[in-house]
Write a protein that holds these residues in place. Structure first.
Motif, PDB file in Angstrom:
ATOM      1  N   ASP A 293       0.816  -1.221   0.000  1.00  0.00           N
ATOM      2  CA  ASP A 293       0.000   0.000   0.000  1.00  0.00           C
ATOM      3  C   ASP A 293       0.849   1.269   0.000  1.00  0.00           C
ATOM      4  N   LYS A 307      -2.101  -7.791  -3.168  1.00  0.00           N
ATOM      5  CA  LYS A 307      -2.616  -7.526  -1.815  1.00  0.00           C
ATOM      6  C   LYS A 307      -3.696  -8.537  -1.441  1.00  0.00           C
ATOM      7  N   PHE A 320      -0.513  -3.761   6.561  1.00  0.00           N
ATOM      8  CA  PHE A 320      -0.173  -2.907   5.423  1.00  0.00           C
ATOM      9  C   PHE A 320       0.018  -1.441   5.832  1.00  0.00           C
TER      10      PHE A 320
END
Length: 329
Positions: A293, A307, A320
């Protein structure tokens, strides 16, 4: 204990499950497909009553008819030399994606042996990418079929070629719980002091914009400035990117699978998109951060796919939202 098992170990992630299976049998043959570090690791364990055999991929060019015919002949020869006489054996493989060599042998073996598709991650990698029509992919599928005499699917460019195991009535067994590893098999650096484990592979660098790669380097420099030793673990086959070799205080040999690291040696674990982040996070062996991220990818769809995969494979236990200021207070 059961008598004998034959295992196709196709990737580094399979080693954990391979060793867990070996405990249940008196005798075994493990065919390690294309990853020399996996072969080196298994041989280093000196496992009793286990024969370990390394089989590299057969190379060919889609644009060279002679190399295609040569690959077909090599498949026939491997079958005759190693697998033809197996009958009534219990045989396990782990993945239907990419590995057309294992598929070629398993499809033939299914006629007279008990084959189990021991799935522990294919259902997650299959979530990546979208189904689409591609004439080029269909042509490649037919070439793979000619070489191997085996059926493949060509629905998506991700995980292609995809072995059509259902056509051969092969039983699929979905594995949800990751096995635990004996303490004596865990690898940890001998150097003292605070340490951060950083997972990175050469391919991950290519996913990032130039600016984001520089940002990644700055994050690692800051970690080192805070007094942490940077321990780098690269890809099990490709190793670590050359950009991080000089920066690393310690480099873990690529022959050591990530599941077999002693995570108690580190203050926290860091990476970008590596699937190696998932095991210590899912097992809650340490604090695990992904920078997915925080960095900018050239392909936003690929960024989201990575992700989602990390979240699914770690049971949403990879973090993240790494806050450098709070982390280093």
């Amino acid at each position: 204990m059961k008598n004998k098992i034959i295992i196709f170990c196709q990737a580094s992630a399979d080693l954990l499950y391979t060793l867990d299976l070996l405990k249940k049998y008196d005798q075994a043959i493990v065919y390690v497909i294309n990853v020399t570090s996996n072969y080196d690791f298994l041989v280093s364990l000196n496992l009793r009553h286990v024969e370990v055999i390394y089989l590299p991929y057969i190379k060919f060019s889609f644009f060279d008819p002679y190399s295609i015919l040569n690959a077909r002949n090599q498949i026939k020869q491997k079958w005759a030399d190693l697998f033809k006489n197996y009958s009534g054996e219990e045989i396990i493989f782990f993945s239907t994606s990419y590995d057309w060599f294992t598929a070629s042998m398993v499809s033939r073996l299914s006629k007279s042996n008990n084959i189990r598709y021991y799935n522990h991650y294919d259902h997650l990698t299959s979530l990546q990418g979208e189904d689409s029509f591609s004439l080029k992919r269909i042509i490649k599928r037919e070439i793979f079929k000619f070489i191997t005499n085996t059926r493949f699917k060509a629905l998506s460019k991700v995980n292609f070629p995809k072995f059509d195991y259902e056509f051969y009535n092969i039983n699929k067994e979905d594995i949800v719980v990751k096995p635990d590893i004996p303490q004596e098999l865990l690898y940890g650096p001998k150097e003292e002091g605070n340490k951060v484990l950083f997972f990175i592979s050469p391919a991950e660098i290519d996913y990032l914009t130039k600016e984001s790669f520089l940002e990644l380097m700055q994050i690692l420099i800051r970690i080192k400035e805070k007094g942490y030793r940077l321990v780098v673990k690269g890809h099990p086959r490709l190793g670590e990117p050359k950009q991080f070799i000089e920066m690393a205080d310690i480099i873990i040999p690529k022959s050591i699978p990530s599941e077999f690291l002693n995570y108690n040696c580190y203050d926290f674990v860091l990476g970008v998109t590596s699937a190696a982040l998932c095991y210590p996070a899912e097992k809650e062996l340490n604090i695990v951060f992904s920078l997915t991220d925080k960095l900018v990818f050239k392909d936003k769809a690929k960024q989201k796919g990575f992700k989602d995969y990390i979240n699914n494979y770690s049971r949403n236990r990879v973090l993240f939202n790494m806050d450098m200021d709070k982390l280093f207070k």
